[in-house]
Design a protein around this motif. Sequence first.
Motif, PDB file in Angstrom:
ATOM      1  N   ASP A   7      -1.811  -5.226  -5.582  1.00 17.63           N
ATOM      2  CA  ASP A   7      -1.188  -5.628  -6.843  1.00 17.63           C
ATOM      3  C   ASP A   7      -1.214  -4.440  -7.805  1.00 17.63           C
ATOM      4  O   ASP A   7      -2.170  -4.241  -8.552  1.00 17.63           O
ATOM      5  CB  ASP A   7      -1.939  -6.821  -7.436  1.00 17.63           C
ATOM      6  CG  ASP A   7      -1.379  -7.264  -8.792  1.00 17.63           C
ATOM      7  OD1 ASP A   7      -0.298  -6.773  -9.169  1.00 17.63           O
ATOM      8  OD2 ASP A   7      -2.038  -8.081  -9.459  1.00 17.63           O
ATOM      9  N   TYR A   8      -0.148  -3.625  -7.775  1.00 18.65           N
ATOM     10  CA  TYR A   8      -0.164  -2.387  -8.552  1.00 18.65           C
ATOM     11  C   TYR A   8      -0.219  -2.627 -10.057  1.00 18.65           C
ATOM     12  O   TYR A   8      -0.783  -1.820 -10.800  1.00 18.65           O
ATOM     13  CB  TYR A   8       1.044  -1.510  -8.198  1.00 18.65           C
ATOM     14  CG  TYR A   8       2.391  -2.034  -8.637  1.00 18.65           C
ATOM     15  CD1 TYR A   8       2.866  -1.812  -9.924  1.00 18.65           C
ATOM     16  CD2 TYR A   8       3.205  -2.745  -7.753  1.00 18.65           C
ATOM     17  CE1 TYR A   8       4.094  -2.290 -10.321  1.00 18.65           C
ATOM     18  CE2 TYR A   8       4.446  -3.221  -8.138  1.00 18.65           C
ATOM     19  CZ  TYR A   8       4.884  -2.990  -9.427  1.00 18.65           C
ATOM     20  OH  TYR A   8       6.110  -3.461  -9.819  1.00 18.65           O
ATOM     21  N   ALA A 551       3.234   3.230 -10.908  1.00 22.80           N
ATOM     22  CA  ALA A 551       3.065   4.664 -11.133  1.00 22.80           C
ATOM     23  C   ALA A 551       3.124   5.457  -9.843  1.00 22.80           C
ATOM     24  O   ALA A 551       3.738   6.523  -9.781  1.00 22.80           O
ATOM     25  CB  ALA A 551       1.739   4.925 -11.855  1.00 22.80           C
ATOM     26  N   ASP A 552       2.483   4.963  -8.787  1.00 20.07           N
ATOM     27  CA  ASP A 552       2.419   5.733  -7.542  1.00 20.07           C
ATOM     28  C   ASP A 552       3.788   5.940  -6.921  1.00 20.07           C
ATOM     29  O   ASP A 552       4.096   7.024  -6.421  1.00 20.07           O
ATOM     30  CB  ASP A 552       1.485   5.047  -6.548  1.00 20.07           C
ATOM     31  CG  ASP A 552       0.021   5.186  -6.922  1.00 20.07           C
ATOM     32  OD1 ASP A 552      -0.297   6.066  -7.743  1.00 20.07           O
ATOM     33  OD2 ASP A 552      -0.806   4.422  -6.405  1.00 20.07           O
ATOM     34  N   VAL A 553       4.610   4.917  -6.938  1.00 23.58           N
ATOM     35  CA  VAL A 553       5.959   5.045  -6.380  1.00 23.58           C
ATOM     36  C   VAL A 553       6.799   5.971  -7.250  1.00 23.58           C
ATOM     37  O   VAL A 553       7.571   6.794  -6.742  1.00 23.58           O
ATOM     38  CB  VAL A 553       6.631   3.665  -6.241  1.00 23.58           C
ATOM     39  CG1 VAL A 553       8.089   3.804  -5.836  1.00 23.58           C
ATOM     40  CG2 VAL A 553       5.873   2.817  -5.210  1.00 23.58           C
ATOM     41  N   THR A 554       6.645   5.870  -8.561  1.00 22.81           N
ATOM     42  CA  THR A 554       7.359   6.773  -9.471  1.00 22.81           C
ATOM     43  C   THR A 554       6.922   8.217  -9.234  1.00 22.81           C
ATOM     44  O   THR A 554       7.752   9.140  -9.214  1.00 22.81           O
ATOM     45  CB  THR A 554       7.100   6.375 -10.933  1.00 22.81           C
ATOM     46  OG1 THR A 554       7.524   5.018 -11.131  1.00 22.81           O
ATOM     47  CG2 THR A 554       7.858   7.276 -11.895  1.00 22.81           C
ATOM     48  N   ASN A 576      11.924   4.357  -0.745  1.00 23.23           N
ATOM     49  CA  ASN A 576      11.128   5.032   0.280  1.00 23.23           C
ATOM     50  C   ASN A 576       9.664   5.099  -0.129  1.00 23.23           C
ATOM     51  O   ASN A 576       8.755   4.939   0.704  1.00 23.23           O
ATOM     52  CB  ASN A 576      11.659   6.448   0.516  1.00 23.23           C
ATOM     53  CG  ASN A 576      13.028   6.452   1.172  1.00 23.23           C
ATOM     54  OD1 ASN A 576      13.431   5.462   1.784  1.00 23.23           O
ATOM     55  ND2 ASN A 576      13.752   7.547   1.039  1.00 23.23           N
ATOM     56  N   GLY A 577       9.426   5.370  -1.423  1.00 20.89           N
ATOM     57  CA  GLY A 577       8.053   5.418  -1.913  1.00 20.89           C
ATOM     58  C   GLY A 577       7.363   4.074  -1.815  1.00 20.89           C
ATOM     59  O   GLY A 577       6.175   3.986  -1.490  1.00 20.89           O
ATOM     60  N   GLN A 578       8.109   3.021  -2.094  1.00 19.42           N
ATOM     61  CA  GLN A 578       7.561   1.670  -1.978  1.00 19.42           C
ATOM     62  C   GLN A 578       7.169   1.368  -0.540  1.00 19.42           C
ATOM     63  O   GLN A 578       6.101   0.809  -0.261  1.00 19.42           O
ATOM     64  CB  GLN A 578       8.621   0.678  -2.457  1.00 19.42           C
ATOM     65  CG  GLN A 578       8.096  -0.470  -3.272  1.00 19.42           C
ATOM     66  CD  GLN A 578       9.222  -1.231  -3.956  1.00 19.42           C
ATOM     67  OE1 GLN A 578      10.381  -1.183  -3.552  1.00 19.42           O
ATOM     68  NE2 GLN A 578       8.879  -1.941  -5.013  1.00 19.42           N
TER      69      GLN A 578
END
Length: 802
Positions: A7-8, A551-554, A576-578
Motif C-alpha cells: 500500500d504505497y 513516489a517510487d514509480v514516479t 512499466n514502473g508499476q
Amino acid sequence: MLENKYDYKNKEKHWQAYWQEKGVYAFDKNDKVKPIYSIDTPPPTVSGKIHIGHIFSYSQAEFVARYKRMRGYNVFYPFGFDDNGLPTELLVEKERGVKAYSMPREEFTKTCMEVVEKYIEEFKNLFISVGNSADWSLRYHTVSPDVQRTSQLSFLDLYKKNKVYYAEAPALWCTKCRTAIAQSELETKEIETTFNHLKFFVEGSSEYLEIATTRPEFLCACDCVFVNPNDTRYAHLVGKNVKVPLYDFYVPIMTDDKADMEKGTGAVMCCTFGDQTDTQWFKKYNLEYKVAIDDAGRMTERAGKYAGLKCKEARVQIIEDLKEQDLLIKQDALVHQVSVHERCGTEMEINLKKQWFIKTLENKEEWRKKGDEITWYPSFMQARYNDWVENLMMDWCISRQKYFGIPFPVWYCADCGEIIVATEEDLPVNPLSSMPKHACPKCGGNNFTPETDILDTWATSSVTPQINCKWQVDDEMYKRLMPMSLRPNAHDIIRTWDFYTIVKGFYHSQMKPWENVMISGFVMAGQGEKISKSKGNAKADPLQLLNDFGADVTRYWTATGSLGRDIIFGDEQFKNGQKLLNKLYNASKFVWQFVEGYTPKTVELLPMDKWLLAKFNAMQDNFVRYFEKYEVGLAMGELESFFWNFCDNYVELVKNRLYKPEIYGEQAKESAQYVCYNALLGMLKMFAIYMPHVTEEIYQNTFAGHVGEVSIHKLQIEKIPVECEENILPMGDEVINIVSRVRQSKSENKVSLKTIIKEVKVGTKYATFVNACDYDIKAVMSIQNLIVQDGDFVEVGEFVME
C-alpha cells in the motif's frame, strides 16, 4: 512478514517520517574517516508550482546522493530554495494583484516574505514526498540573513579586488519588469516583421540614401549612418549628411567595417540603442545618447508626435506617416530572431544607466581553462559552456531596479559622490535603513544616499558553494568541502548558474567550484516544447502523479531519461514502473519464504548458483561503472534486466530444490538459499536508489533482523564473493537457453509446462557444464531423460500426457 499487498499511499509517508526521525540521510560533520561527497544542489526558484520537469532533474541528482552513501561516502547533500529577486516579485504581484512600485518597499518586502514562506514549505513537502534524501538540516533560502551576508560578502570581496565596478554603460533592459538584466537571461524568439526601406535625403540634394530597418521607431534616436569603407556604392557620400525621415535633423554618413554590405542595402542607421552593434559604435565614436524609449517601453518626448505610445504602436503610426510622405520605398516580409527576457518573454531594449558590473570579458581565457578543469557529464555539454564564454559580449550586470531581494551594501556620499561600502562586521546590511558608521573618506561628509537597487538573483545563486561550505564562517569545513564533488543542473542554466559560479569561484579562491558537472535534459510537453510553469503546458501535476502512482514509480520514470537528453512526457514508463514495483514486492515475498530463518553460511555452491552470483557481480560492475559516469538510467537498465532474469529464469530453475529438499538434498537447497538471500539483498540495495520506499518496506520485514542496520539505505553496495570458472557466464547462459527452447517447444505444442517429456537431446559445446546441471534442467522442464552431447541443437521427445 510482508503484507499481502503493498500500500504505497500509507507506506511512503510512513518511511519518509521514519528516515527523518532516524537521521538516515544526515551528513556527519564529525566523521573524519569516510571520504566526503558533496553536492551543490540547484535551489529551485520559488515562483509558483513545481512541475514534473523539476521532479525529473532533481531525482536524477538525488539518485547519485543515494548511490554515493551506499558506496561508503559521507554525503553532504544540502537543499536550498531561491526566493530572491525578480521571480518572487512577479509571483507576489500575480498572486496578490499588486505592483511592487505602487507600494512602500517595506510593505512589499513583508508581503513577499509571507508568500515565499508558504511556497517554500509546499516545495519542501513535495520533495520529501517524492523521496528526496537531502539533509534538511542543511536547508537554506536565498534571502535568509546568513545567505544575505554571504552574498554581500562576495560583493565586497570582488569590490576590494577591483573585479566589480559602477558605471554608466549600455545595459539590457526589460520594459515589462522595469529592470536591467544580464546577457545570460536572454532567450531568442522568432517574430514576423518587415524590413522597411526608407529614404534618407542627402543634405542639399535630391539624392537619397536607401536604408532598411525593422525598427523605424528609433528614427528619433538616430546618431549617424554607417557604410562599409569598401562599399563603392556609397564612397561618394561618405562625410556628407542625410536628413532623418519624419524629423527635422541631419546625421553624418560614416564608415565602419561592421556595416554589412550584404545585409539590407548595406547602409545602416546607428541609433542609441537599437542593438548591440549600436552600443559598440556608441563607445567607439563617442556618439550622443538619444533616448527614444523610456523604462516602461513608451516613446519619449524626443519622438515628437509619437511620444507616449508603446513602441509597437508607434511603429505602426510611423510607417503610415512614412507612406503618406513618400519616404517608404518598399517593405519586405521578414522572419527573424529577437532577444527576449526569459522571465516574461518581453523583447529587449538597451538603456544607458548607472549599473554595477562584474568583470567577465577580460578573463575569457581563464573561464575556458576553469571549464577544462571540470569533468562534464555528458562531455558534449562542455561545448555549450565554451560557446557561451566565446560569445560573451558584455560584462555581467548585477544590479536590478527591483524591490525585493538582497541589497547592495553601498551608499554614496551626497557631497562628493564617493562610493562607501559596508564593513564585513556589519553584514548583512540594508542601506535603506542604516547609514555608514564613519564619515566619507574622501571629503569627510556625513550625508549619504543609499543604493536602492538590489543584487541580481544570480549574484547570490552563484555563491551556493560558498553558502553551503561556510565560506568565511567555518574555515575547516570550507577546506574539507571545496571544491564540491558535483554540480547537477539542467542544460538551460549552463550559461548562468554554471558560468557565474565558475567566475565567483575563481575570483574568490582561485579554484574551480566543483569536480564534476552533471547535466540533465528537459521534460518536453511535445516535440520541441519544454514543460514550464509560464507556458502552462505541464500535462501531469506532480501531486497527481504521486497520488496515482506513488513516489517510487514516479522516480522510476525519472530514471528512464538519458543524461543530458530531453524526453517527451508519457505515461508508458509509469506503467512499466508499476509493473516492476509489484514484481519486486511479490518476488521478494516469494523468495523470502525459502530463506526466512536462514543464516547465511559458506556452502559448496552448485554450478547454476555460481553462475547467478557471477552474473550478479558482472551486472554490478556495469551498474557501478555507469553510476560513476552519472548515467543513472543505463545503470537502472542493467539492474532491471538482471532482476527479470533472476525471476523468470533462475528462481524457476532452482525452486524445485527449494521446495523439495527431500528429493534434491539439503546441500542443494542451501546452495540455492545462499544465492537467493544474497542476490535478493544485493538487488534490493541497488533498487533502493530508485525505489527507496518499497525496498525499505521489504528490508524492514525481511533482512533487517539479520543485518541489524536501521535502514536499507545505510547498507553498502558490494559484490557477493564467489569462486567459479572463468567462462561460467556463457556456460550458464547456455543452460538458460536450453530451458527456454524446451519451454518454447511446449508452448508451440500447446501443452502445460508441467507436462512430462520422456527424453530431450541437447547438443552444446558446453556439454560437461550442462551435464552438471541436468537435475535443474530436468526438474524445471519435467524431463525424464536428458541426453547431452556436442553440437548445437535441442530435440524434444515425446510428451507424457496424463
